[in-house]
Design an enzyme around this catalytic site. Structure first.
Site, PDB file in Angstrom:
ATOM      1  N   HIS A 154       0.558  -0.958  -0.057  1.00  0.00           N
ATOM      2  CA  HIS A 154       0.041   0.096   0.059  1.00  0.00           C
ATOM      3  C   HIS A 154       1.010   0.665  -0.022  1.00  0.00           C
ATOM      4  CE1 HIS A 154      -2.500  -2.951   1.315  1.00  0.00           C
ATOM      5  NE2 HIS A 154      -3.704  -2.204   1.277  1.00  0.00           N
ATOM      6  N   GLY A 205      -0.235  -2.133  -5.630  1.00  0.00           N
ATOM      7  CA  GLY A 205      -1.161  -3.672  -5.093  1.00  0.00           C
ATOM      8  C   GLY A 205      -2.296  -2.523  -5.040  1.00  0.00           C
ATOM      9  N   HIS A 206      -2.842  -1.387  -4.386  1.00  0.00           N
ATOM     10  CA  HIS A 206      -4.490  -0.752  -4.431  1.00  0.00           C
ATOM     11  C   HIS A 206      -3.877   0.150  -5.067  1.00  0.00           C
ATOM     12  CE1 HIS A 206      -7.299   0.351  -2.262  1.00  0.00           C
ATOM     13  NE2 HIS A 206      -7.710  -0.262  -0.979  1.00  0.00           N
ATOM     14  N   HIS A 252     -10.885  -7.556  -5.219  1.00  0.00           N
ATOM     15  CA  HIS A 252     -11.359  -6.392  -4.316  1.00  0.00           C
ATOM     16  C   HIS A 252     -11.908  -4.910  -4.943  1.00  0.00           C
ATOM     17  CE1 HIS A 252      -9.940  -2.945  -1.377  1.00  0.00           C
ATOM     18  NE2 HIS A 252     -10.211  -4.583  -0.185  1.00  0.00           N
ATOM     19  N   GLU A 310     -12.898  -9.424   0.059  1.00  0.00           N
ATOM     20  CA  GLU A 310     -13.527  -7.922  -0.228  1.00  0.00           C
ATOM     21  C   GLU A 310     -13.636  -7.064  -1.142  1.00  0.00           C
ATOM     22  OE1 GLU A 310     -11.981  -4.725   3.515  1.00  0.00           O
ATOM     23  OE2 GLU A 310      -9.979  -5.924   1.860  1.00  0.00           O
ATOM     24  N   CYS A 314     -16.818   1.983   1.612  1.00  0.00           N
ATOM     25  CA  CYS A 314     -15.826   2.627   0.878  1.00  0.00           C
ATOM     26  C   CYS A 314     -15.439   1.897  -0.800  1.00  0.00           C
ATOM     27  CB  CYS A 314     -14.484   1.622   0.913  1.00  0.00           C
ATOM     28  SG  CYS A 314     -13.472   2.694   2.638  1.00  0.00           S
ATOM     29  N   CYS A 367     -10.916   2.436   7.122  1.00  0.00           N
ATOM     30  CA  CYS A 367     -10.998   3.052   6.350  1.00  0.00           C
ATOM     31  C   CYS A 367     -12.085   3.370   5.805  1.00  0.00           C
ATOM     32  CB  CYS A 367     -10.066   1.627   4.868  1.00  0.00           C
ATOM     33  SG  CYS A 367     -11.765   0.782   4.503  1.00  0.00           S
ATOM     34  N   CYS A 368     -13.313   2.677   6.139  1.00  0.00           N
ATOM     35  CA  CYS A 368     -14.444   3.947   5.521  1.00  0.00           C
ATOM     36  C   CYS A 368     -14.957   5.199   6.996  1.00  0.00           C
ATOM     37  CB  CYS A 368     -15.571   2.603   6.169  1.00  0.00           C
ATOM     38  SG  CYS A 368     -15.286   0.915   4.904  1.00  0.00           S
TER      39      CYS A 368
END
Lengths: 647, 647
Positions: A148, A199-200, A274, A326, A344, A410-411
């Site tokens: 990340h 990757g994200h 994801h 997810e 998210c 995160c949300c």
């Protein structure tokens, strides 16, 4: 109405949050974020120890949260602390919008202190990442697949832009430009550069935002590089795994569909993996398409859009049914009670939809943006701004409630920043064109055709579909004003300065296109009548067979135990929901509730039996439904969106 | 009808398979097993290499099948080869019943050869287990939790009893008595003995069977020891894990609920864990209760029975919804399409139910025995006896079909031996009492009240509910004949030698109890009218909400694509199924099909949309349903048990 030439460029960009004053429905929500959520998020970051990790003046903390563990107990490669920078970044972004909304010296001082930490943390070469500077030094850029790193950079760039717009302070913006310059030197196609990507996904859309704000073309070019490079062979994640002595096949998510790098992006036809990652990638792709006028990206995105919204999206705009990844599973696999539908991810769909409007107004995108925003995303935040849903099921037996925080936080800041930034989703501005995508009581200050335009909406939307718009200009200007007619509205009416306009005649792709020389002072009345409607799902969606969801305007409704007692699956709606009673409900701040005729199953005692030939008696009943995004704000209990319907 | 004293002992035991000649419905199925399945099973055991493992005259083979692997790729403790002895044992048992049915010198020679292998394999101390003698020598009795050692012994005991009854040959019986003696010396409460029991129950019920056949009380006592010892503290599986240097907590199924050893058996209230293990345990407990008149065990079993059949059983008698533990999950969690409902588990429920009848006739148990047998168990075997279901879902999109074999080959011989042994499930005999639990064209030779009784049933059951029974005796005898009236039958009529008997007056716990001095030659006509009936599930079973399953007699029906076209979830049954047409279907060997009125949803084109306000048109239609156990014997396609019903 005068006919005139509209410029052919169709690169629509959103206004800055600070260009739109929002009142009414969204204004109340923004106030809750400004008054409560922003400080709550800050306090919870502090409590989680995030600042201990970021602040270079504090001792390096112990690693506090375990790495994800495999089923045999061995640690996996990811620890959520790795992406704490991104969570703090979203808190800064939320705070920025809150500060624009209302001065708050205490909050501003706290955010300034965090920004000072990042400033001090920044390495001489521009690198900024608290995990790889303080917790795992020497490991930077070695595992883009899992760690990340660029994702954190992206969120910090977004925070920097927001804080600059809100406060005029450049410190974080300068830090992030230096970091972006470092990233630009590190990644790219040239010898000595890494041909990698995160990757994200997230940094792609953030670089576009940073480029638009600073005017720096290199940032836009770097965003395009990351998009174009994704999924190329030899696969970067294979190469970097081998370089760190790891077996590329030992990837816990098995295939690169998980992070949408299984194919070059223009060859991807199916929305996979994801959900949040997918949405952020497509958002970045759409931004790059807008900035570079790249039709090949837009065409790829259209295929993915139809794939997602035609086969994989909940009626709430929630996406990603499975907790295990997810994310996405099979087509039409949309279970309601076990729906993951992360907040998210609905925020991400809102972002992607808004960016699809960069190529021009199109109801296809704006309708879904509104649907995701008002339902699957907004449900993530309680009305008081203090608690948060991470997953957003469409059915609950009564034990699903908002969290005060989440291990993977995160949300909460994601929905908070989205609510607080709602103004920027409402409009799109291009040369000679202004599009109104969303309605809501508000005033926007926009620049079009060399003039300063003030658009004022007076409306009780989404509770009522009547919108009064006044156009004010500092100088007369010719431009197209495009007003969206939502797909759910069958009979829109449009009156300009007292003259009724034939809406059908000026509608194109779901927008009423008003081309004229505007002099200022024009008054527009748009009426979008809202009927209660019963929506059915494609019969391939097994979970919704024989069931309907009620909607009114953009809102999905649900039944709660608080209004209907327990046993919501014993309620069977009957024909005629459009004749239901529509009335404000005091308990939920005057939100419009819907009451419709129904039947209710009454069973004789089951007495421990599982199966019986007895039939239920169907008793006449009334069902009251409330907007889905407002559920779990009263007495806890059952909730149901897809209600049984009498055939 | 003469009134007379019935003995108070109520220990009912089943007849030997060889005491009942079965014709009609079950006779055809037994013939398929005798003609085809028995040899197919033998051939597939050979092809899998099982005899190479067992035969001490062959070279020790390589371990051919991988151990189960953990998610990180490391091997777990169990390899299916460990329990190959049990699969071969069930093949021997099936062959025994086949040989009783029809002489087959070729098959008999092959089975004799296998028995010779076990005879040669037997160690001087009596131990017999091919895995721990040849594949992992030196490891015997070290991991009862995982390694199926006593489970294999149990199945071999059952095979020995069956082969003895069928052929009169004692060789395997003698081998297994010596092994049982060894086990009896090894396990027990005395110093130097192991206070253990098997992780996979089976030996308990097998020891009772061996004890009943040999008259050896020690085997019954050992069965009771294993039952009583289960779940006692200190926990044997903890102790043995520590003894072999393993961490007891590193158990892949985490809790001992998986193998029903989390509590002493009399304290267990909830049916948990691996479904087959649970059924075999409860079967053994019921046998011990019958042999020892142990009411405390019977009371515990009644609680577990209500728990299973009231909250955790499919309408087919299938049990264990989850593949992950091959077993139970939460109450009322009975998903249809993903149902695991292993064939062995329905066989196990049949076994448990039949053993609950050991304490006396009671419809509560016999009804469920019949339901599991005719539906969830029998579906596991194709009509031609050549292919097998392992899992038995109640809904299929068309890709679920019977296997020719399975990596874990427990189910094929299990359903085959059950079908071939059906005669022993039909009756129960106690002092002065004979109970008829199941109906079917057949002749039974029983001993009661000092007389030799021949009971002949003439009937087309389960296709028709009329049963003609003749009673033949070598000498007059007073006894009670108890005839079951299934719970689904509302209006049974009973005529004895031309005299109508008031059925309600003699019914007790669902059996018509005819107490008299029988002289032989009596003729009984029992009529159990079969209506088509729509069964509903307890509304807590979410998967079945708004749906009905059609049943007729003991049979659950299902719709197949072969009769109704694709899209079975668009079919909505309407009231009046009891007036449906009932007619034999040539395609399925004259099985009775049911045709009922329905409506069928016709949708306008969805055109890529997921949600729409369009309503389906409901067109009148007919639906044809066939017995569930016969599905997937024609053109492959969709299948559905729980059909939507108009409210």
């Amino acid at each position: 109405m005068a006919s005139f030439e509209i410029p052919t460029t169709t690169s629509f960009r959103p206004p800055a949050v600070s260009d739109v004053d929002v009142r009414g429905f969204w204004g109340n929500r923004i106030d809750a974020v400004a008054d409560r959520t922003a400080m709550i998020l800050y306090d919870r970051c502090v409590a989680a120890g995030m600042l201990d990790q970021i602040d270079p003046d504090r001792p390096v903390p112990q690693i506090r949260m375990p790495f994800h563990t495999r089923s045999d107990g061995t640690p996996d490669t990811v620890n959520v602390q790795m992406f704490w920078d991104s969570d703090v970044a979203k808190v800064i972004e939320t705070a920025a919008y809150a500060l624009y909304r209302k001065p708050n010296p205490e909050l501003e001082a706290k955010i300034d202190a965090i920004i000072d930490m990042f400033h001090k943390l920044q390495q001489p070469d521009g690198y900024v990442n608290s995990w790889f500077i303080r917790m795992q030094p020497g490991q930077r850029w070695k595992n883009l697949r899992d760690c990340h790193e660029l994702y954190c950079a992206g969120h910090l760039m977004e925070a920097a832009v927001a804080y600059f717009h809100a406060t005029g302070k450049r410190k974080l913006l300068d830090v992030m430009c230096r970091y972006a310059d470092h990233i630009d030197r590190t990644f790219g196609p040239r010898p000595g550069q890494k041909p990698g990507y995160c990757g994200h996904e997230e940094v792609e859309l953030a670089l576009v935002r940073l480029g638009r704000t600073t005017g720096e073309q290199r940032y836009l070019d770097l965003a395009r590089f990351f998009v174009d490079q994704r999924g190329q062979q030899p696969h970067y994640f294979d190469v970097e795994a081998a370089a760190r002595g790891a077996d590329p096949k030992q990837f816990r998510h098995r295939t690169y569909e998980y992070n949408q790098s299984h194919l070059p992006v223009r060859q991807q036809k199916k929305v996979t993996g994801h959900a949040v990652r997918a949405m952020y990638l497509y958002s970045g792709m759409a931004d790059v398409a807008t900035e570079f006028g790249d039709d090949s990206l837009t065409e790829a995105l259209k295929i993915l859009w139809e794939d997602l919204t035609g086969k994989q999206m909940y009626v709430t705009g929630g996406i990603g049914p499975a907790a295990s990844n997810e994310g996405f599973t099979d087509y039409y696999d949309l279970p309601n009670e076990s729906a993951y539908a992360e907040t998210c991810a609905a925020v991400g769909l809102t972002m992607w939809a808004s960016r699809m409007l960069g190529r021009g107004p199109d109801r296809r995108y704006a309708d879904i943006m509104e649907q995701a925003l008002y339902n699957g995303a907004l449900s993530g935040l309680s009305t008081d701004g203090a608690t948060f849903f991470y997953d957003n099921p469409l059915e609950s037996r009564g034990s699903h409630h908002r969290w005060t925080w989440h291990r993977c936080p995160c949300c909460p800041p994601n929905i908070a920043r989205t609510v607080a930034a709602i103004g920027s989703y409402m409009y799109g501005v291009a040369a000679g064109q202004v599009a109104v995508h969303l309605y809501g009581d508000s005033t926007a200050r926009l620049a079009v055709s060399g003039a300063r335009l003030t658009l004022t909406q007076r409306t009780d939307y989404p509770w009522d579909g009547r919108i009064a718009i006044t156009v004010d200009l500092d100088t007369p200007a010719a431009f197209r004003l495009a007003l969206r007619v939502p797909g759910w509205c069958r009979r829109p009416t449009l009156v300009i300065d007292g003259d009724t306009v034939d809406a059908a005649a000026v509608e194109e792709e779901g927008y009423l296109r008003i081309d004229r020389l505007w002099r200022g002072g024009e008054s527009i009345l748009l009426d979008l009548p809202m009927d209660v409607r019963a929506v059915r799902a494609n019969p391939k969606v097994k979970a919704d067979l024989g069931r309907v969801a009620l909607m009114r305007g953009p809102l999905v409704y649900c039944a709660e135990e608080a209004d209907n007692g327990a046993g919501l699956n014993g309620v069977i709606l009957v024909d005629g929901v459009e004749r239901g009673r529509v009335a404000p409900l005091d308990q939920l701040g005057g939100a419009i509730a819907v009451e419709v005729d129904a039947k209710r199953e009454r069973w004789s005692d089951w007495d421990g039996k599982l199966y019986d030939t007895a039939k239920p008696v169907l008793e006449p009943a009334r069902a009251r439904l409330v907007p889905y995004h407002l559920w779990d704000n009263r007495t806890p209990g059952e909730m149901l969106v897809w209600m049984r319907a009498q055939e």
